[in-house]
Design a protein around this motif. Structure first.
Motif, PDB file in Angstrom:
ATOM      1  N   GLU A   1     -57.680  52.227 -49.332  1.00  0.00           N
ATOM      2  CA  GLU A   1     -57.426  51.712 -50.676  1.00  0.00           C
ATOM      3  C   GLU A   1     -56.414  52.546 -51.468  1.00  0.00           C
ATOM      4  O   GLU A   1     -55.607  52.015 -52.223  1.00  0.00           O
TER       5      GLU A   1
ATOM      6  N   TYR B   1     -59.499  53.315 -42.014  1.00  0.00           N
ATOM      7  CA  TYR B   1     -60.617  53.482 -42.937  1.00  0.00           C
ATOM      8  C   TYR B   1     -60.101  54.144 -44.214  1.00  0.00           C
ATOM      9  O   TYR B   1     -59.103  54.881 -44.197  1.00  0.00           O
TER      10      TYR B   1
ATOM     11  N   ARG C   1     -64.005  43.008 -45.055  1.00  0.00           N
ATOM     12  CA  ARG C   1     -62.908  43.341 -45.958  1.00  0.00           C
ATOM     13  C   ARG C   1     -61.792  44.113 -45.268  1.00  0.00           C
ATOM     14  O   ARG C   1     -60.756  44.377 -45.864  1.00  0.00           O
ATOM     15  N   ASN C   2     -62.012  44.477 -44.009  1.00  0.00           N
ATOM     16  CA  ASN C   2     -60.983  45.185 -43.235  1.00  0.00           C
ATOM     17  C   ASN C   2     -60.587  44.374 -42.005  1.00  0.00           C
ATOM     18  O   ASN C   2     -60.121  44.904 -41.022  1.00  0.00           O
TER      19      ASN C   2
ATOM     20  N   LYS D   1     -66.613  38.385 -48.507  1.00  0.00           N
ATOM     21  CA  LYS D   1     -66.213  39.704 -48.990  1.00  0.00           C
ATOM     22  C   LYS D   1     -67.393  40.621 -49.294  1.00  0.00           C
ATOM     23  O   LYS D   1     -67.209  41.803 -49.575  1.00  0.00           O
TER      24      LYS D   1
ATOM     25  N   TYR E   1     -69.346  41.743 -47.229  1.00  0.00           N
ATOM     26  CA  TYR E   1     -69.503  42.657 -46.101  1.00  0.00           C
ATOM     27  C   TYR E   1     -68.275  43.558 -45.977  1.00  0.00           C
ATOM     28  O   TYR E   1     -67.143  43.077 -45.883  1.00  0.00           O
ATOM     29  N   GLU E   2     -68.528  44.848 -45.955  1.00  0.00           N
ATOM     30  CA  GLU E   2     -67.429  45.804 -45.872  1.00  0.00           C
ATOM     31  C   GLU E   2     -66.593  45.595 -44.620  1.00  0.00           C
ATOM     32  O   GLU E   2     -65.363  45.706 -44.646  1.00  0.00           O
TER      33      GLU E   2
END
Length: 338
Positions: free
Chosen positions: A237, A234, A333-334, A327, A329-330
């Motif tokens: 970035e 988490y 993106r992971n 993309k 949805y968070e």
């Protein structure tokens, strides 16, 4: 290496016994529907998932820092309702190939785990689960082998206690190692080729120097396979203290903007949404294992059958939105799923 290939071939033949004409037809429908999904939204009403994940319970005795269970301050301990679970198995057994007994909680904390597994095994469904093995004593190992479980993933993220506990906070390496030994012992005593025992090592900055030692440990334990897995982090970035320096095992890379991004391209489709689903301990049906907080549940299967919920408008709208812009949805993106 040849020994590993032989084991994989042997277990592949064992898994083939779960195939049937109905399951192959269903899988074909799913796959061709998925292939055509980038042209226009197609999802045949007769299709069912070929796999589901079932959460035996939603809590864990360890405090792993990147685990969503550990991050929750308060949690109502829940176990999957056995009657609801059996109803789902009965409904899907003609098309279902695989049940994964894991989502977020530690599966072995459910004392009826072996019973749940055996119910699926008797319905001719391939079964697997993943555990930290802290509770995998000799009696529990015997239960698991007798249940008919096909694949067992045991998480061991360090070859010494000092390194292991940096992530598996509250865990004991010797218990995890003993858990592997117990399973292997009971497989031998009961003359069972299952479960296929896979040791999983998540590669972090804190343990990457023990990869070679881990290979030696897995070999000494006679595990069927050792897998090095990339870490889902988490707030990655701007970098992360657990992010490995070994590119091969890093899920993220630095972009031109100086920030870290997931390596996968995240195209606007997702095989998981066509092929499977997750049932959490509350009997909520959710899109996939990345929906950690049940933000996008399709509905609850406690009072409705599985197929009704899996094909309802909320589920259809979510799949269509993925085709438009994944993309947004968070959780996507992971994700490394294609």
């Amino acid at each position: 290496m040849m020994r590993l290939y032989f084991k994989i071939i042997k277990h592949t033949f064992n898994a083939a016994k779960y195939l049937s004409f109905g399951k192959i037809i269903n899988l074909s429908r799913l796959y061709f529907s998925y292939l055509r999904s980038d042209k226009r939204y197609i999802f045949h009403h007769k299709t069912r998932p070929y796999f589901i994940s079932v959460e035996p319970d939603n809590f864990c005795q360890l405090k792993c820092p990147e685990c969503s269970v550990s991050q929750r301050k308060l949690i109502d301990k829940m176990y999957i309702d056995e009657k609801i679970y059996q109803k789902v198995v009965d409904e899907l057994k003609e098309t279902l190939l695989h049940i994964i007994f894991y989502f977020q909680g530690e599966p072995l904390l459910n004392k009826n785990l072996a019973k749940l597994i055996n119910y699926a095994h008797k319905a001719n469904i391939f079964t697997s689960t993943s555990t930290n093995a802290q509770l995998l004593n000799s009696d529990k190992a015997r239960e698991i082998v007798l249940s008919g479980l096909d694949k067992l993933i045991i998480s061991i993220d360090g070859s010494t206690q000092e390194v292991y506990e940096k992530y598996r906070i509250g865990g004991k390496l010797d218990k995890a190692v003993q858990g592997v030994e117990n399973i292997m012992e009971w497989k031998k005593k009961l003359k069972s080729i299952t479960p296929f025992v896979e040791i999983q090592f998540i590669v972090f900055k804190t343990n990457e120097h023990q990869i070679r030692d881990m290979k030696m440990l897995a070999r000494s334990l006679h595990a069927d396979r050792l897998v090095f897995k990339t870490a889902q982090l988490y707030d990655f970035e701007n970098g992360h203290e657990l992010l490995t320096s070994i590119d091969k095992y890093a899920r993220y890379k630095i972009g031109n903007d100086g920030k870290y991004h997931i390596k996968s391209q995240l195209k606007n489709h997702c095989w998981r949404l066509w092929s499977g689903a997750v049932i959490n301990s509350k009997a909520d049906l959710i899109p996939c294992c990345f929906d950690k907080n049940t933000d996008y549940a399709f509905g609850n299967i406690g009072t409705k059958n599985f197929s009704t919920v899996w094909h309802n408008k909320k589920a259809s709208d979510f799949r269509e939105s993925i085709l438009e812009n994944r993309k947004q949805y968070e959780m996507c993106r992971n994700c490394t799923s294609k």
